[in-house]
Design a protein around this motif. Structure first.
Motif, PDB file in Angstrom:
ATOM      1  N   PHE A  29      76.033  35.970  59.388  1.00 44.77           N
ATOM      2  CA  PHE A  29      75.115  35.726  60.493  1.00 44.77           C
ATOM      3  C   PHE A  29      74.052  34.752  60.031  1.00 44.77           C
ATOM      4  O   PHE A  29      73.180  35.092  59.252  1.00 44.77           O
ATOM      5  CB  PHE A  29      74.478  37.047  60.940  1.00 44.77           C
ATOM      6  CG  PHE A  29      75.506  38.033  61.400  1.00 44.77           C
ATOM      7  CD1 PHE A  29      76.118  38.880  60.497  1.00 44.77           C
ATOM      8  CD2 PHE A  29      75.876  38.088  62.728  1.00 44.77           C
ATOM      9  CE1 PHE A  29      77.087  39.769  60.906  1.00 44.77           C
ATOM     10  CE2 PHE A  29      76.840  38.981  63.149  1.00 44.77           C
ATOM     11  CZ  PHE A  29      77.448  39.824  62.239  1.00 44.77           C
ATOM     12  N   GLN A  68      70.300  37.169  67.340  1.00 43.13           N
ATOM     13  CA  GLN A  68      70.929  37.630  66.101  1.00 43.13           C
ATOM     14  C   GLN A  68      71.208  39.134  66.183  1.00 43.13           C
ATOM     15  O   GLN A  68      72.255  39.599  65.762  1.00 43.13           O
ATOM     16  CB  GLN A  68      70.042  37.302  64.903  1.00 43.13           C
ATOM     17  CG  GLN A  68      70.774  37.491  63.591  1.00 43.13           C
ATOM     18  CD  GLN A  68      70.100  36.768  62.444  1.00 43.13           C
ATOM     19  OE1 GLN A  68      68.961  37.046  62.100  1.00 43.13           O
ATOM     20  NE2 GLN A  68      70.826  35.852  61.829  1.00 43.13           N
ATOM     21  N   VAL A  72      74.885  40.844  65.796  1.00 39.84           N
ATOM     22  CA  VAL A  72      75.242  41.888  64.832  1.00 39.84           C
ATOM     23  C   VAL A  72      75.788  43.106  65.568  1.00 39.84           C
ATOM     24  O   VAL A  72      76.795  43.694  65.168  1.00 39.84           O
ATOM     25  CB  VAL A  72      74.019  42.277  63.968  1.00 39.84           C
ATOM     26  CG1 VAL A  72      74.337  43.469  63.097  1.00 39.84           C
ATOM     27  CG2 VAL A  72      73.597  41.111  63.110  1.00 39.84           C
ATOM     28  N   VAL A  83      78.383  42.858  56.491  1.00 39.13           N
ATOM     29  CA  VAL A  83      77.438  41.956  57.146  1.00 39.13           C
ATOM     30  C   VAL A  83      76.739  41.124  56.085  1.00 39.13           C
ATOM     31  O   VAL A  83      76.092  41.673  55.200  1.00 39.13           O
ATOM     32  CB  VAL A  83      76.391  42.772  57.945  1.00 39.13           C
ATOM     33  CG1 VAL A  83      75.223  41.899  58.364  1.00 39.13           C
ATOM     34  CG2 VAL A  83      77.032  43.417  59.149  1.00 39.13           C
ATOM     35  N   ILE A  85      73.853  38.580  56.083  1.00 36.91           N
ATOM     36  CA  ILE A  85      72.911  38.093  57.078  1.00 36.91           C
ATOM     37  C   ILE A  85      71.890  37.144  56.472  1.00 36.91           C
ATOM     38  O   ILE A  85      71.365  37.383  55.390  1.00 36.91           O
ATOM     39  CB  ILE A  85      72.225  39.275  57.796  1.00 36.91           C
ATOM     40  CG1 ILE A  85      71.408  38.764  58.967  1.00 36.91           C
ATOM     41  CG2 ILE A  85      71.354  40.067  56.834  1.00 36.91           C
ATOM     42  CD1 ILE A  85      71.129  39.827  59.983  1.00 36.91           C
ATOM     43  N   PRO A  87      68.602  36.140  57.810  1.00 31.78           N
ATOM     44  CA  PRO A  87      67.810  36.565  58.965  1.00 31.78           C
ATOM     45  C   PRO A  87      66.905  35.485  59.528  1.00 31.78           C
ATOM     46  O   PRO A  87      66.354  34.672  58.793  1.00 31.78           O
ATOM     47  CB  PRO A  87      66.977  37.724  58.397  1.00 31.78           C
ATOM     48  CG  PRO A  87      66.929  37.502  56.936  1.00 31.78           C
ATOM     49  CD  PRO A  87      68.176  36.769  56.561  1.00 31.78           C
ATOM     50  N   SER A 109      71.873  40.309  52.149  1.00 37.82           N
ATOM     51  CA  SER A 109      71.030  39.257  52.724  1.00 37.82           C
ATOM     52  C   SER A 109      71.169  37.999  51.885  1.00 37.82           C
ATOM     53  O   SER A 109      71.273  38.044  50.658  1.00 37.82           O
ATOM     54  CB  SER A 109      69.577  39.697  52.831  1.00 37.82           C
ATOM     55  OG  SER A 109      69.168  40.329  51.662  1.00 37.82           O
TER      56      SER A 109
END
Lengths: 338, 333
Positions: A29, A68, A72, A83, A85, A87, A109
């Motif tokens: 993402f 976003q 998700v 995931v 991500i 952000p 992340s």
């Protein structure tokens, strides 16, 4: 009406095709694909998907946290298994991470971190250290150019609240503050241009309208410094070492590296977005398939408390510009693997 | 066609004509298009992916549609009366940020902060309406200016930084009542309530009249100015409500919130049968249009369609919808 049905039928076919895939599905993402930095990150993610045999799905949140969150949620409902991500905001995306946690889906992340929810690890650059190196290089060039003190510097910051912006601002301040106190530097302007090229142009043009007496501009990313470069050229001012305004970027996107070659920028910081995307997917894949976990002794990332896996950086200047591409697109081994 | 050679018995011809007339009357607000499209979309989506009908996904959709639906309800009201509101995204942001700042920095009670946000939305909408009506500037320009102003003020108020971390009582707005998301209940109630207002009150009839033929409405003595001001104020109110609910959903308010949402609101209205020439369409249709857009986005996400193709797909669907609704128009601006 018939046409609408035809289009929807086409989607139905795509859906049936998509259902035929059986590899682990990893969602990546991304905050926005408008920035070439993240396009490279997505390339790294896709490359890892091909290398390891995972299905990688890229989502573009267009810098909208609400979108976003929706992406998700939808991906989790569609059965995504991990995931990765990047952000949009460190805080506004926390509900998305918590939703993944609730479903037992691991969250990694990448490049920016979230300040809540459970992440397996944060894969990113130590922005503070990298920004310090960039600021130090800028000072070195100003000294070499023998400019009279105090040096007049413009700082362009990133999206307020994005962890990368906050940390780079911190890195710049770490280097500049002692010099400001000693009177060696005067900050002409410290404004945000939202990591965006058009904004960088606009903000720089506005600053130039108030004063043309500037020695250097440092920006928290290349998009902004390239925009500022255009504004400076449009104002008819000289650019480059040693006689013009000295410009320093961050990110080493292709346009910036070309600008370093041509002398318009004195330098930029090469992060390794390709490696960040690559390691993000690799970590997710190994987590799911091999039970990989961040190795013992992985440091904690102070601003957010996540386990931190730093990716390599390099200061790109005219001296080493040709080797950078090779360094930043060749992923070394993920820590914890051989 | 032609007069004498028909083979249908006279009575059947009368019956079908009557039926067609009945349908036409029921559809005078063009609500069939969104209903049919939504049903078709639902059907196709359930075939396309086994995940679509899972309770998790349906709950997600029910939550996700709320913000867009609320904005669409307000936007549709303005378009029906002949104007357009390009400021809803920015009013969402400023109301949301004021709401957040009051709760977080000034520790105001949740209800007070909520009311303050709604008041700001009403005020922004009211200003829009007054300037359009009294200063006689097209709503396109007025609301564009309001959008920029509101966005700027939002940045000033928040210093450009997001504000996050709200009380649990506030966050419960994004929670569930049993299996049903509260956001869905709020959006649906608003849609039904306002649709009743537009269908069964004098104000509603005046709204349609103003949009349908403003000059005639004025000549007949309707207070067109007041109708328009109320419509714009309501749109501002909806934007503010959406802003507060977004805060609850994300547990954060940020000054760049809502960018581009006005275009989605307009698209939802068009999908719902609202016509840009004014006087046609319904708020319920716009609500359904917002659901259509949410489900479309959901399907594309579930099918893992790449981001770039999603924009193309949504644009095509919007164009197709507008084309199929435009039969009978003699010209378009």
């Amino acid at each position: 009406m018939r046409k609408v049905l035809l289009v929807l039928m086409a989607f139905a076919v795509c859906g049936l095709w998509a259902m035929g895939q059986q590899k682990p599905v990893i969602g990546v993402f991304i905050s926005t694909l408008k920035n070439p930095y993240f396009v490279t990150l997505a390339e790294g993610a896709k490359a890892a998907g091909e290398k390891f045999g995972a299905e990688v799905v890229i989502y573009d949140a267009q810098d909208d946290a609400a979108l976003q969150l929706r992406q998700v949620e939808d991906a989790l409902a569609a059965g995504i298994q991990a995931v990765c991500i990047n952000p949009v905001h460190a805080e506004a995306v926390i509900p998305a991470v918590e939703k993944a946690n609730a479903m037992g889906v691991p969250v990694f992340s990448v490049d920016r971190d979230v300040v809540g929810g459970v992440r397996v690890c944060y894969i990113g650059t130590s922005n503070v250290l990298a920004a310090e190196q960039g600021a130090a290089t800028l000072i070195r060039y100003l000294a070499l150019a023998k400019r009279p003190l105090p040096w007049r510097i413009v700082i362009l910051e990133g999206i307020p609240g994005a962890s990368a912006a906050v940390e780079r601002e911190q890195g710049f301040k770490n280097v500049f503050d002692p010099l400001i106190k000693g009177g060696a530097i005067k900050i002409v302007a410290d404004l945000t241009a939202y990591f965006d090229r058009a904004e960088g142009y606009r903000v720089m043009a506005d600053i130039l309208a108030t004063t043309k007496d500037i020695d250097a501009v440092i920006a928290a990313n290349d998009e902004m410094i390239l925009g500022a470069l255009e504004a400076i050229k449009a104002a008819g001012l000289k650019v480059g070492f040693p006689d013009g305004i000295i410009l320093m970027g961050f990110d080493a996107i292709d346009d910036a590296v070309n600008a370093v070659r041509s002398g318009e920028l004195v330098g930029t910081i090469a992060q390794a977005p390709f490696i960040q995307g690559y390691w993000g997917v690799e970590a997710a894949y190994r987590y799911l398939v091999e039970g990989w976990r961040p190795p013992v002794g992985t440091p904690i990332y102070p601003p957010t408390g996540a386990l931190f896996i730093p990716t390599p950086i390099a200061v790109v200047t005219a001296e080493n510009v040709e080797q950078v591409a090779a360094i930043t697109r060749t992923p070394p081994a993920l820590p914890g693997t051989k | 066609m032609g007069s004498g050679e028909s083979r249908t018995p006279f009575s059947i011809m009368i019956a079908t004509n009557a039926l067609r007339e009945r349908i036409r009357v029921l559809n005078r607000n063009r609500v069939f298009f969104p209903i049919l499209t939504l049903s078709a979309l639902f059907l196709i989506a359930s075939f396309v992916s086994p995940h679509f009908l899972s309770s998790a996904n349906i709950k997600n959709i029910a939550s996700q549609l709320a913000i867009g639906a609320i904005l669409a309800i307000g936007e549709a009201s303005v378009i029906i009366c002949g104007g357009i509101d390009l400021s809803v995204g920015s009013v969402l942001a400023i109301a949301g940020c004021v709401n957040a700042v009051l709760m977080k920095w000034y520790e105001a009670p949740v209800t007070l902060a909520f009311a303050a946000a709604l008041l700001i939305g009403c005020f922004a909408g009211f200003l829009n309406g007054v300037i359009v009506v009294k200063v006689r500037i097209p709503s396109f320009i007025v609301t564009l200016a309001m959008a920029a102003t509101a966005r700027g003020l939002t940045l000033v108020i928040t210093g450009g930084k997001p504000v996050s971390g709200f009380a649990a009582s506030f966050r419960s707005l994004a929670g569930h009542l049993g299996p049903i998301p509260v956001l869905f209940l709020i959006a649906t109630s608003l849609a039904i309530l306002w649709q009743l207002v537009l269908s069964y009150t004098r104000f509603g009839r005046h709204l349609y009249a103003t949009g349908g033929n403003e000059l005639a409405s004025r000549l007949v003595g309707l207070n067109v100015d007041r109708v328009k001001i109320i419509a714009f104020t309501f749109s501002g109110l909806c934007a503010a409500l959406a802003g507060v609910l977004l805060n609850a959903r994300l547990n954060a308010a940020y000054p760049t919130a809502g960018e581009g949402y006005e275009l989605d609101a307009i698209a939802a209205s068009v999908l719902g049968g609202v016509s840009f020439s004014g006087g046609v369409g319904s708020v319920l249709g716009a609500y359904l249009g917002a659901i259509i857009m949410t489900i479309l986005g959901n399907i594309l996400n579930i099918l893992k369609v790449a981001a770039f193709y999603q924009y193309v797909a949504k644009g095509i669907i919007l164009a197709l919808a507008a084309i199929s609704l435009s039969r009978g128009a003699k010209f378009a601006k």
